[in-house]
Design an enzyme around this catalytic site. Structure first.
Site, PDB file in Angstrom:
ATOM      1  CG  ASP A 132     -10.180 -38.067  56.396  1.00 49.73           C
ATOM      2  OD1 ASP A 132     -11.425 -37.495  57.618  1.00 49.73           O
ATOM      3  OD2 ASP A 132      -9.960 -39.068  55.814  1.00 49.73           O
ATOM      4  CG  ASP A 150     -13.332 -40.737  60.482  1.00 46.73           C
ATOM      5  OD1 ASP A 150     -14.493 -40.544  59.651  1.00 46.73           O
ATOM      6  OD2 ASP A 150     -12.767 -40.103  59.433  1.00 46.73           O
TER       7      ASP A 150
END
Length: 181
Positions: A132, A150
């Site tokens: 991330d 995401d």
């Protein structure tokens, strides 16, 4: 009707032929596009953000490298094999749903979700965690870090929600007009 006057009906893949349909190409383009952009941005993040985050808008938006061994919102840390298995099951379910749907909005939504699931699954298989790197705060509240995969999943779920609302409006009973109007 002779062969010369017969209308050509585009192949939508529903007839069982092996010829790729426009739907199939659209789904493939979305899924591959999401996976490629996701993996390229994650590769960039690992290379460029290892030493320090990059601030874009003060402290509200920054690129900050994060390794998430859990699921959404960093839940279920340490359950990588289970999360990977669930992602594979989800991918199979999504492929089956994509083959059945004819609604263009649902088609795009499911393709976005599938692309995001595959992007994060690749990380889990390769690294044992998901990379991330997008980190932002709104009014001082920090959100969990996320990535392109995401984002695609969230956009796909949002489109499914819009489709659900659209279908509710279409099937909602209409009030009878007032007598005498």
């Amino acid at each position: 009707m002779s062969a010369s006057t017969a209308r050509r009906v585009p192949n939508d893949g529903a007839d069982g032929s092996s010829r790729p349909s426009l739907r199939g190409w659209l789904v493939a383009a979305i899924v591959v596009g999401v996976v490629v952009v996701d993996q390229l941005t994650k590769t960039w993040a690992v290379r460029e953000l290892a030493d320090a985050p990059v601030q874009l808008a003060g402290s509200d938006l920054e690129f900050r490298l994060s390794r998430n061994s859990g699921g959404a919102f960093s839940l279920f840390q340490g359950f990588t094999p289970l999360l990977a298995l669930l992602a594979v099951v989800l991918a199979v379910v999504l492929v089956r749903a994509l083959r059945r749907t004819r609604d263009p909005l649902v088609l795009v939504a499911l393709a976005l979700i599938l692309g995001g699931a595959v992007g994060n699954l690749l990380d889990r298989v390769r690294f044992g965690y998901v990379v991330d790197f997008l980190d932002f705060a709104v009014s001082g509240h920090h959100w969990p870090a996320f990535n392109v995969a995401d984002s695609a999943i969230c956009i796909g779920v949002g489109l499914l929600f819009l489709d659900m609302l659209r279908n509710e409006e279409e099937t909602a009973p209409r009030p009878d007009p007032a007598p005498g109007s």
